[in-house]
Write a protein that holds these residues in place. Structure first.
Motif: not given
Length: 604
Positions: A190-191, A193-196, A252-256, A438-439
């Motif tokens: 899983l990607r 978030l930008p900036g992580a 809280g750093l994951y995207t979907r 990602l929720p």
């Protein structure tokens, strides 16, 4: 000397770690892994560009580390990268990891990123006590797809979004004439978030577990390396081995958005492996791959249809938390039993091959075409046992199919119902940027699924649609399976639209041809070219006509006599168009080897 499978290795872990991908100390010997500990500096120069801060994984090919790029500009920004250091025996100038870069040289990095294809940003070489190691530098991504369904199966739209993006990734690879060869959940990340990948180190340790060190001891006297005199410490084994860590969902750093990794065993569609298999586990492998593993003379060949089978297994795992062909003791008999329980009795040519391997007599009248599949006897269990289980399923839930029955079951997720409801409510109220995440909720914990887990159940209509999608992918004959183009338009995806695959610009085509010249001439110059290797890999994948390939090889020497002063670096700078920044992420280019005395590397 190799101790693998011969005699006892003189060193071992001080204590084992359960449920961890920690590597065996025996990997650290000549031809094996490069010894690395926390704080080491990795790079082609003596000062080392990448500072090791934690370990992300280990496998049969090498170790994977989270590192700080100390040469990142501006220097005031911390940049986190992933460095994969491959075992010495697997590190060669023509290894698959470098060949795959050659194949995608003509594709813009933003295109690869849009279709979820993760390739190295750059690479370098390390020389250590165990040999010469190839090191690949990747962007930092998160966890694998293996545990996503245990948390998020309540969110049907999210699961379908991920499944569709996975199909799109494979569609892009197939459009480039390439098969993945090892498509399964652990090769999907899983990607973030930008900036992580630019967070300060103090914030990194708030979301990433502290590294756990396991010391190495000498068996003869149970002494750890710290207690040994310097002269007695072997330099090819690290003082301790670090247990891999994983970034938690609650960070809280994951995207979907998933990305496809581990393309090292990929192969051109028209040039499948001639020997062995790609190494994909038997529970995710298509029948032609499984029997090819056991007998290389078997006629079916690997190809795009083999990827389709594996993709369907991955989607089943993602949606239902279950690959129907996977078991604790994944062997030929258990997988064949799962095939027959889910699909139908094993047909020819696999049927005869299975019976030959298991020394089971094959009746002459049981051949493909002379007897319907429905009338064949199972090759694993007696027909009476097989039919008895099917009839009991029919009476219990209205289907004879084992996997459809599994989809009908109530499943428990590793999340509390109130937490799931809260995440869905917050997602509805969030703006478009937040909906890329990602929720998650701070109360997300792994719960005892036998007591408190959230209950979910698929609707009957979705079960029928999803099975229709899978059944088209799990057909015995490769030529009868659906293509990935047909998959992405299946009704189960609810109208999600496939993206247009951009064609490479003219300059990139020119560069691809020039590099094909270079690869061809290198074969002559190295002295290992022979008549049995007429179609070089880098030329074949471009799908050029045979007469054009022959012409390239004929005029190659003349070409490089004229343009020999143009080094590959200079050639790229003159001919490659550099794209503008794409969605706040600067697309890095395909990596090439940096000089040993270089203080910085180029990307293009």
């Amino acid at each position: 000397m190799s101790y693998l499978g011969t005699q006892r290795f003189p060193y071992e872990l001080e204590f084992p770690i359960d449920d961890s991908d920690i590597e065996d100390p025996r990997r650290y010997q000549e031809g094996g892994f490069h010894p690395i500990v926390l704080g080491d500096r990795l790079g082609p120069c003596s000062n080392g560009r990448f500072r090791v801060v934690n370990k992300l994984g280990a496998g049969g090919y090498g170790t994977v580390w989270l590192c700080q790029d100390t040469h990142h500009k501006p220097i005031t920004v911390t940049k986190w990268r992933v460095v994969k250091v491959i075992a010495a025996e697997k590190s060669t100038p023509d290894c698959p990891d470098l060949k795959i870069l050659d194949h995608f040289r003509h594709v813009d990095r933003s295109t690869l990123d849009a279709f979820g294809i993760c390739l190295p940003i750059e690479h370098f070489w390390l020389t250590g006590p165990n040999g010469h190691h190839l090191a690949l530098v990747f962007p930092w991504h998160g966890c694998t797809l293996e545990t996503v369904s245990d948390y998020y199966s309540f969110h049907t739209a999210l699961i379908k979004d991920m499944a569709f993006e996975l199909a799109e990734s494979l569609r892009f690879m197939h459009s480039q004439g390439l098969c993945h060869g090892d498509f399964r959940p652990c090769n999907v990340l899983l990607r973030l978030l930008p900036g992580a990948d630019e967070m300060p180190e103090s914030e990194l340790w708030e979301v990433l577990p502290e590294p756990q060190k396991v010391r190495i001891i000498r068996i003869c006297d149970d002494k750890v390396f710290d207690e040994l005199p310097s002269a007695d410490r072997p330099n090819n084994i690290p003082e301790y081995i670090v247990a891999p860590v994983e970034l938690s969902f609650v960070s809280g750093l994951y995207t979907r958005h998933p990305v496809l990794i581990d393309l090292g065993v990929s192969f051109p569609s028209q040039q499948p492996p001639q020997e062995g298999t790609t190494g994909i586990p038997i529970s995710f492998a298509a029948p032609e791959s499984v029997f090819r593993t056991l007998d290389n003379t078997c006629r079916p060949l690997l190809g795009p249809a083999s990827d389709i089978w594996s993709l369907a297994c991955t989607l089943a795992h993602l949606r239902v938390s279950c690959n129907p062909f996977q078991s604790d003791d994944a062997n030929l008999s258990s997988v064949a039993r799962s095939w027959e329980e889910t699909l139908s009795p094993l047909p020819e040519p696999y049927r005869s091959k299975y019976r030959e391997i298991k020394n089971i007599e094959t009746p002459l009248d049981e051949v493909w075409g002379d007897k319907p599949v429905s009338q064949l006897d199972p090759v694993v269990d007696p027909k009476a046992v097989y039919e008895g289980r099917a009839e009991r399923r029919l009476g219990r839930c209205g289907t004879r199919n084992w996997f459809k029955e599994r989809m009908m079951r109530v499943r428990r997720l590793e999340i509390f119902p109130e937490v799931a409801s809260k995440m869905l409510e917050e997602e509805e109220e969030a703006d478009s940027k937040m909906k890329e995440m990602l929720p998650f909720d701070e109360d997300m914990e792994v719960v005892d699924i036998y007591e408190q887990g959230m209950q979910v159940k698929m609707k009957k209509e979705e079960i029928e649609l999803f099975w229709d999608l899978l059944e088209g992918c799990w057909r015995w004959k490769p030529e009868e399976r659906v293509s990935v183009e047909e998959m992405v338009r299946h009704p189960w995806f609810e109208g999600r639209q496939p993206r247009m695959i951009p064609k490479p610009g003219p300059w990139r085509i020119v560069v691809r041809v020039l590099w094909s010249f270079r690869d061809c001439i290198r074969t002559f110059a190295s002295g290992w070219f022979d008549g049995g290797r007429v179609e070089d890999w880098s030329l074949t994948v471009t799908k050029l006509p045979p007469n054009v390939v022959t012409a390239y090889k004929t005029i190659g020497k003349f070409f490089f006599a004229l343009f020999g002063s143009l080094t590959p670096s200079a050639l790229r700078k003159k001919l490659i168009w550099r794209p503008k920044t794409f969605p706040s992420i600067s697309p890095p280019g395909t990596p090439r080897q940096a000089p040993a005395d270089s203080t910085d590397w180029e990307t293009w």
